[in-house]
Write a protein that holds these residues in place. Structure first.
Motif, PDB file in Angstrom:
ATOM      1  N   VAL A   1      -2.930  -6.367   4.729  1.00 50.21           N
ATOM      2  CA  VAL A   1      -1.771  -7.153   5.162  1.00 50.21           C
ATOM      3  C   VAL A   1      -1.098  -7.805   3.954  1.00 50.21           C
ATOM      4  O   VAL A   1       0.130  -7.822   3.858  1.00 50.21           O
ATOM      5  CB  VAL A   1      -2.170  -8.202   6.220  1.00 50.21           C
TER       6      VAL A   1
ATOM      7  N   CYS B   1       0.955  -5.292   2.392  1.00 50.62           N
ATOM      8  CA  CYS B   1       2.173  -5.067   3.190  1.00 50.62           C
ATOM      9  C   CYS B   1       3.238  -6.079   2.801  1.00 50.62           C
ATOM     10  O   CYS B   1       4.415  -5.729   2.636  1.00 50.62           O
ATOM     11  CB  CYS B   1       1.875  -5.193   4.688  1.00 50.62           C
TER      12      CYS B   1
ATOM     13  N   VAL C   1       2.537  -3.551  11.330  1.00 55.34           N
ATOM     14  CA  VAL C   1       1.132  -3.208  11.174  1.00 55.34           C
ATOM     15  C   VAL C   1       0.532  -3.040  12.562  1.00 55.34           C
ATOM     16  O   VAL C   1       0.756  -3.869  13.448  1.00 55.34           O
ATOM     17  CB  VAL C   1       0.358  -4.314  10.417  1.00 55.34           C
TER      18      VAL C   1
ATOM     19  N   CYS D   1       2.952  -7.334  14.402  1.00 52.22           N
ATOM     20  CA  CYS D   1       1.596  -6.836  14.626  1.00 52.22           C
ATOM     21  C   CYS D   1       1.467  -6.190  15.992  1.00 52.22           C
ATOM     22  O   CYS D   1       1.878  -6.776  16.992  1.00 52.22           O
ATOM     23  CB  CYS D   1       0.583  -7.976  14.588  1.00 52.22           C
TER      24      CYS D   1
END
Length: 154
Positions: free
Chosen positions: A86, A89, A97, A123
């Motif tokens: 993460v 990212c 994600v 998410c």
């Protein structure tokens, strides 16, 4: 075919998807996810720090080493790897994600989910693309029903 949840539709509309956790073992669930995404027309990149090539394509040790743009990340790793992914990212500007999970904990790390939300990353928690990418096999149709019923899928 059922209408896809909006979050899944957006994720699957990405131009390029990295799949973290693709294994040297072709029977690993991350490899099945990688192949299904590839076979349904997605540009997919495997991520594994222990391999230079997987599924016949170049593999990268982390998100930072992937050349070009990456739009989304599928996390199919142990949960303790999710937080670092993460963070990467955030550094790369990846805005979506999806954390794999079926019955157990899967790849979900609460710290990683909170970090993603803090960075403005969308998410998806639970389930996987095999529950949505046609053709969906009987097992994954059943998993979609069970996981939705248990509120463990997008």
């Amino acid at each position: 075919m059922r209408k896809l949840p909006d979050s899944v539709s957006v994720f699957l509309s990405a131009n390029r998807i990295a799949v973290a956790g693709v294994s040297r073992d072709p029977n690993h669930y991350a490899n099945a996810i990688f192949r299904r995404l590839r076979d349904t027309g997605h540009d997919v990149v495997p991520v594994n720090p222990h391999a230079a090539e997987l599924e016949g394509v170049p593999c990268y040790p982390d998100l930072m080493n992937i050349p070009g743009e990456v739009d989304s990340l599928m996390v199919a790793t142990p949960p303790d790897a999710a937080f670092s992914l993460v963070r990467q990212c955030g550094q790369r500007g990846i805005k979506q994600v999806w954390f794999h999970r079926s019955i157990g904990a899967g790849s979900v790390s609460q710290d990683a989910v909170e970090e993603a939300k803090a960075k403005g990353i969308t998410c998806l928690v639970g389930g996987c693309p095999l529950m949505y990418c046609e053709p969906v096999d009987v097992f994954h149709r059943c998993m979609r029903v069970v996981l939705h019923w248990r509120h463990r899928a997008p």
